[in-house]
Write a protein that holds these residues in place. Structure first.
Motif, mmCIF file in Angstrom:
data_model
loop_
_atom_site.group_PDB
_atom_site.id
_atom_site.type_symbol
_atom_site.label_atom_id
_atom_site.label_comp_id
_atom_site.label_asym_id
_atom_site.label_seq_id
_atom_site.Cartn_x
_atom_site.Cartn_y
_atom_site.Cartn_z
ATOM 1 N N THR A 29 0.826 -1.203 0.000
ATOM 2 C CA THR A 29 0.000 0.000 0.000
ATOM 3 C C THR A 29 0.861 1.254 0.000
ATOM 4 O O THR A 29 0.549 2.240 -0.686
ATOM 5 N N ALA A 30 1.958 1.229 0.734
ATOM 6 C CA ALA A 30 2.857 2.385 0.768
ATOM 7 C C ALA A 30 3.443 2.656 -0.612
ATOM 8 O O ALA A 30 3.586 3.822 -1.029
ATOM 9 N N ARG A 31 3.760 1.593 -1.343
ATOM 10 C CA ARG A 31 4.306 1.764 -2.689
ATOM 11 C C ARG A 31 3.284 2.406 -3.624
ATOM 12 O O ARG A 31 3.594 3.302 -4.413
ATOM 13 N N ALA A 32 2.044 1.917 -3.549
ATOM 14 C CA ALA A 32 0.992 2.497 -4.391
ATOM 15 C C ALA A 32 0.724 3.951 -4.017
ATOM 16 O O ALA A 32 0.555 4.816 -4.893
ATOM 17 N N ASN A 33 0.712 4.253 -2.727
ATOM 18 C CA ASN A 33 0.493 5.627 -2.285
ATOM 19 C C ASN A 33 1.644 6.545 -2.701
ATOM 20 O O ASN A 33 1.428 7.720 -3.027
ATOM 21 N N ALA A 34 2.871 6.019 -2.688
ATOM 22 C CA ALA A 34 4.027 6.830 -3.093
ATOM 23 C C ALA A 34 3.893 7.283 -4.542
ATOM 24 O O ALA A 34 4.249 8.417 -4.887
ATOM 25 N N LEU A 35 3.377 6.406 -5.384
ATOM 26 C CA LEU A 35 3.190 6.791 -6.783
ATOM 27 C C LEU A 35 2.110 7.856 -6.911
ATOM 28 O O LEU A 35 2.287 8.845 -7.643
ATOM 29 N N GLU A 36 0.990 7.676 -6.221
ATOM 30 C CA GLU A 36 -0.070 8.680 -6.299
ATOM 31 C C GLU A 36 0.453 10.044 -5.827
ATOM 32 O O GLU A 36 0.156 11.079 -6.434
ATOM 33 N N THR A 37 1.242 10.042 -4.757
ATOM 34 C CA THR A 37 1.809 11.288 -4.237
ATOM 35 C C THR A 37 2.736 11.924 -5.264
ATOM 36 O O THR A 37 2.677 13.132 -5.523
ATOM 37 N N ALA A 38 3.593 11.101 -5.868
ATOM 38 C CA ALA A 38 4.556 11.621 -6.839
ATOM 39 C C ALA A 38 3.865 12.221 -8.057
ATOM 40 O O ALA A 38 4.382 13.162 -8.675
ATOM 41 N N LEU A 39 2.695 11.704 -8.407
ATOM 42 C CA LEU A 39 1.958 12.214 -9.558
ATOM 43 C C LEU A 39 1.030 13.363 -9.190
ATOM 44 O O LEU A 39 0.285 13.862 -10.039
ATOM 45 N N GLY A 40 1.057 13.775 -7.923
ATOM 46 C CA GLY A 40 0.246 14.897 -7.490
ATOM 47 C C GLY A 40 -1.211 14.568 -7.271
ATOM 48 O O GLY A 40 -2.056 15.466 -7.204
ATOM 49 N N ALA A 41 -1.537 13.273 -7.142
ATOM 50 C CA ALA A 41 -2.924 12.865 -6.939
ATOM 51 C C ALA A 41 -3.263 12.905 -5.452
ATOM 52 O O ALA A 41 -2.397 12.753 -4.588
ATOM 53 N N THR A 42 -4.544 13.069 -5.157
ATOM 54 C CA THR A 42 -4.979 13.096 -3.762
ATOM 55 C C THR A 42 -5.444 11.728 -3.280
ATOM 56 O O THR A 42 -5.669 11.543 -2.085
ATOM 57 N N ARG A 43 -5.607 10.781 -4.176
ATOM 58 C CA ARG A 43 -6.098 9.442 -3.795
ATOM 59 C C ARG A 43 -5.074 8.747 -2.903
ATOM 60 O O ARG A 43 -3.871 8.769 -3.174
ATOM 61 N N ARG A 44 -5.571 8.111 -1.832
ATOM 62 C CA ARG A 44 -4.718 7.337 -0.941
ATOM 63 C C ARG A 44 -5.409 6.017 -0.612
ATOM 64 O O ARG A 44 -6.644 5.940 -0.539
ATOM 65 N N TYR A 45 -4.610 4.980 -0.391
ATOM 66 C CA TYR A 45 -5.124 3.640 -0.111
ATOM 67 C C TYR A 45 -4.798 3.266 1.329
ATOM 68 O O TYR A 45 -3.886 3.825 1.954
ATOM 69 N N GLU A 46 -5.548 2.308 1.875
ATOM 70 C CA GLU A 46 -5.413 1.922 3.274
ATOM 71 C C GLU A 46 -4.943 0.474 3.370
ATOM 72 O O GLU A 46 -5.556 -0.429 2.779
ATOM 73 N N ALA A 47 -3.887 0.253 4.129
ATOM 74 C CA ALA A 47 -3.287 -1.082 4.221
ATOM 75 C C ALA A 47 -4.222 -2.102 4.840
ATOM 76 O O ALA A 47 -4.160 -3.293 4.508
#
Length: 253
Positions: free
Chosen positions: A185-203
């Motif tokens: 989940t942290a890996r997926a969230n890191a990509l969303e953050t890097a792309l400037g997206a607000t979407r976040r996932y929960e482990a």
């Protein structure tokens, strides 16, 4: 011609990585095929992610840190790949509109995996799990609380040289066999953050299947599950080539 009795199982090329199932699109025009494989660590995204501003820069940055980002043909969202994840894809030709076959193809794949997991006393159901990465109606989940353990996506291609209503449907499952939900989940969230997206996932909205087993069964579980899936593929027939036309409900991904 009678319907085939089983899928032909293909081996993924050693260098195919997380896009290994795309090798199924060509042979599936002639017979139903399946592939089970594992991929090295990385992230896989649909083409919609590649169209985002700054994607090439982010892709290069993640690759330099040992987490390559691959762009797949199917839909959905961002998914991690790596040790402890099993991938299963089915592909076959259909006559008619893809929309008339999409839902039953998802359900067919989910039923095949559910049957294999039942051998380990793991009961699943098909549902969305809000907060999980790449969420969709055709996840497989375990209850109490609801957690996603399998994600799915599909892609359709017209068959060159055949009738215009002849298509190959490819459906893919990402199976969380033995992995760390927090790390994925942290890996997926890191990509969303890097792309400037607000979407976040929960482990806590996903689960590793081995965590549902007694401790003594966990180390060998990924290999045991792969063997069970291969046996299920040998005994579960593919879908009929043509299905009755139904009222389209749209794609889940």
């Amino acid at each position: 011609m009678p319907d085939p009795v089983a899928y032909r199982q293909l081996d993924a090329p050693p260098d195919a990585g997380p896009l290994a199932d795309e090798i199924l699109l060509a042979p599936a025009a002639h017979e139903p095929v399946a592939c089970l494989w594992r991929a090295p660590p990385g992230l896989v995204v649909p083409r919609t992610y590649a169209a985002r501003a700054g994607f090439a820069r982010v892709q290069a940055s993640f690759a330099a840190r040992g987490c390559p980002i691959h762009v797949r043909q199917s839909g959905g969202g961002v998914v991690p790949q790596g040790p402890g994840i099993l991938n299963l894809s089915l592909a076959q030709a259909f006559t008619g509109r893809p929309l008339d076959h999409s839902e039953i193809l998802y359900r067919h794949l989910c039923a095949l995996i559910s049957d294999a997991l039942a051998a380990f006393d793991i009961e699943t159901r098909t549902q969305a799990v809000e907060g999980s990465f790449c969420d969709g109606r055709y996840n497989l989940a375990v209850p109490a609380p609801d957690r996603k353990i399998v994600g799915t996506a599909q892609v359709w291609r017209r068959i060159p040289g055949q009738a215009p209503d002849r298509h190959v449907g490819l459906v893919h499952a990402l199976i969380l066999a033995q992995c760390d939900p927090v790390e994925l989940t942290a890996r997926a969230n890191a990509l969303e953050t890097a792309l400037g997206a607000t979407r976040r996932y929960e482990a806590d909205r996903i689960a590793s299947l081995d965590s549902l087993l007694p401790p003594d069964q966990r180390p060998a579980f990924p290999d045991a599950l792969e063997a069970r899936l291969r046996e299920t593929l040998r005994t579960r027939p593919p879908l009929p080539d043509a299905m009755p036309v139904r009222t389209p409900t749209g794609y889940s991904k």
